[in-house]
Write an enzyme that holds these catalytic residues in place. Structure first.
Site, mmCIF file in Angstrom:
data_model
loop_
_atom_site.group_PDB
_atom_site.id
_atom_site.type_symbol
_atom_site.label_atom_id
_atom_site.label_comp_id
_atom_site.label_asym_id
_atom_site.label_seq_id
_atom_site.Cartn_x
_atom_site.Cartn_y
_atom_site.Cartn_z
ATOM 1 N N ARG A 297 0.826 -1.208 0.000
ATOM 2 C CA ARG A 297 0.000 0.000 0.000
ATOM 3 C C ARG A 297 0.864 1.263 0.000
ATOM 4 O O ARG A 297 0.596 2.220 -0.731
ATOM 5 C CB ARG A 297 -0.886 -0.012 1.246
ATOM 6 C CG ARG A 297 -1.834 1.161 1.369
ATOM 7 C CD ARG A 297 -2.406 1.239 2.795
ATOM 8 N NE ARG A 297 -2.809 -0.061 3.302
ATOM 9 C CZ ARG A 297 -4.023 -0.575 3.183
ATOM 10 N NH1 ARG A 297 -4.970 0.114 2.581
ATOM 11 N NH2 ARG A 297 -4.301 -1.758 3.683
ATOM 12 N N CYS A 365 -25.939 -2.490 -6.973
ATOM 13 C CA CYS A 365 -27.223 -2.758 -6.334
ATOM 14 C C CYS A 365 -27.033 -3.285 -4.912
ATOM 15 O O CYS A 365 -27.424 -4.406 -4.586
ATOM 16 C CB CYS A 365 -28.012 -3.752 -7.184
ATOM 17 S SG CYS A 365 -29.755 -3.812 -6.762
ATOM 18 N N GLU A 366 -26.406 -2.483 -4.073
ATOM 19 C CA GLU A 366 -26.197 -2.793 -2.662
ATOM 20 C C GLU A 366 -26.293 -1.498 -1.862
ATOM 21 O O GLU A 366 -25.727 -0.474 -2.260
ATOM 22 C CB GLU A 366 -24.812 -3.415 -2.422
ATOM 23 C CG GLU A 366 -24.592 -4.760 -3.059
ATOM 24 C CD GLU A 366 -25.381 -5.876 -2.402
ATOM 25 O OE1 GLU A 366 -25.835 -5.687 -1.248
ATOM 26 O OE2 GLU A 366 -25.542 -6.932 -3.044
#
Length: 435
Positions: A297, A365-366
């Site tokens: 990261r 769609c959440e």
């Protein structure tokens, strides 16, 4: 404009007199016009700067340190080429990461193969490719490595992964070094693991590996890891007959996701870790082995920016305002999975003054598909470009085709030039595997 936000964008980020954001001297609006959105933009100068920063800092402290990029944070052919040019090593976790790295010209001798459940095919491909080290994650894994090496008549250079039982003070889903972790050998198993490895004819045991987690914002957990594992190294040398040649300390160093994040600088981290390694080796009467660290990261996170286009805008009865964009959890699952918090800016209007609190919603769609909750933004309209900085790590590699959506394109920018390194997926790509 909140000028502090530029501190978490790539090091080449600028705002022009017209209020438009540029990265690598490339105007963001021109990139969107050419490549569309969602789009991931990586600044090559930031990537190279971080490669050199880690190598230079460690070279001042210890005689033999390998900086191995953790490929799970982000991997593509173009990045593999850049890492090879900068002389880094590389951690891989699968056949796919191995294939991308080799296709990018990366030398397999400087690779480490990780994984808590490596397949026979993965081990076979790694040994045939000449991967430098395989990190054994358990007794079954160790046996499989020996068996595959025997079948290929190749000796495998192995590190044993230990779980040092250190609390890294990070999100519970990205802790990996606790006693009950799914990864590695517990410390009390180290002697048995060493004895088993030394008895295997196709295993060449070089030393140990550990990794305690990700997005760690303090130096103390890394120092404690050295304190917990170095006595095992000493016993391995003095009592168990191990020729200790390498100690891999893992990675997990944090980046800033907002301007309030208070992180020790890299020099403080490097100095603290190296001082403890030297201290422990002296106390325990062992030579300092070659050291490997695994930044992921912290090497690529700041270099990457996600770009989205504003679509529908929806105000609710309670006054909350949702700004929908054309990406979301399909290209960045971290807010939904880890409750990760990001900042955002209007790339085509950076000089606008934030005036209202909004939530930036994805198109999937959440209900959990909210990229950023409750962020103060300027007045937005359809077609505006939203830039989310610090998106270079764990967004692209964790992307999915949820809802049948195609994954975004990736562009590298440098000195006024843009290079498409991974094209946007198409519907035809999604159908290729269908029978």
């Amino acid at each position: 404009m909140n000028t502090k936000i530029l501190s978490i964008f790539p090091i080449t980020a600028k705002v022009g007199d017209d209020g438009c954001l540029s990265i690598g001297d490339v105007d963001i609006t021109s990139l969107v016009a050419q490549y569309g959105t969602p789009l991931y933009v990586y600044d090559e100068n930031t990537l190279r700067y971080m490669c050199q920063e880690y190598q230079n800092l460690f070279a001042k402290e210890l005689p033999d340190v390998a900086v191995a990029f953790a490929g799970k944070a982000f991997m593509c052919k173009a990045l593999a080429t850049l890492l090879e040019e900068e002389g880094l090593s590389l951690d891989i976790i699968s056949q796919g990461e191995l294939a991308m790295a080799v296709a990018g010209g990366f030398n397999p001798k400087r690779m480490y193969l990780h994984g808590n459940n490596k397949t026979i095919d993965e081990l076979t491909d790694a040994l045939l490719a000449g991967v430098g080290y395989i990190v054994a994650d358990g007794f079954d894994d160790l046996q499989n490595i020996n068996d595959v090496a025997a079948a290929l008549n190749k000796k495998a250079s192995v590190l044993l992964r230990l779980t040092p039982n250190v609390d890294p003070h990070t999100h519970r889903f990205i802790i990996t070094g606790q006693a009950d972790s799914k990864f590695g050998f517990a410390l009390h198993m180290a002697e048995q693991a060493c004895c088993q490895a030394l008895a295997m004819p196709y295993i060449d045991l070089h030393g140990f590996h550990c990794h305690i987690g990700s997005q760690i914002m303090e130096t103390e957990p890394f120092v404690q890891t050295v304190q917990n594992v170095m006595p095992i190294c000493a016993k391995a040398v003095h009592e168990w007959g191990v020729n200790l040649r390498r100690f891999n300390l893992g990675g997990g160093y944090a980046i800033a996701y907002n301007e309030q994040d208070k992180l020790p600088n890299y020099k403080e981290y490097v100095t603290a870790v190296c001082d403890e390694i030297k201290k422990q080796c002296q106390l325990l009467h062992i030579n300092i082995p070659a050291i490997t660290i695994e930044p992921g990261r912290s090497l690529v996170g700041r270099a990457g920016v996600a770009l989205y286009t504003v679509g529908n805008i929806k105000e609710r009865q309670n006054g909350s305002l949702y700004i929908a964009v054309d990406g979301g959890m399909g290209d960045n699952i971290r807010p939904a999975m880890y409750e990760a918090k990001y900042l955002a800016a209007v790339a085509n209007n950076m000089l606008a003054v934030p005036s209202r609190e909004v939530s930036i919603a994805g198109r999937f769609c959440e209900s959990s598909d909210i990229l950023i909750h409750n962020i103060k933004m300027p007045l937005l309209k359809r077609g505006d470009i939203i830039a989310v900085p610090a998106s270079g790590a764990y967004s692209v590699p964790m992307a999915s085709n949820y809802n049948g959506m195609a994954r975004p394109a990736i562009v590298f920018v440098k000195d006024g030039h843009a290079k498409l390194v991974r094209r946007r997926e198409t519907i035809e790509d999604l159908l290729k595997c269908e029978i």
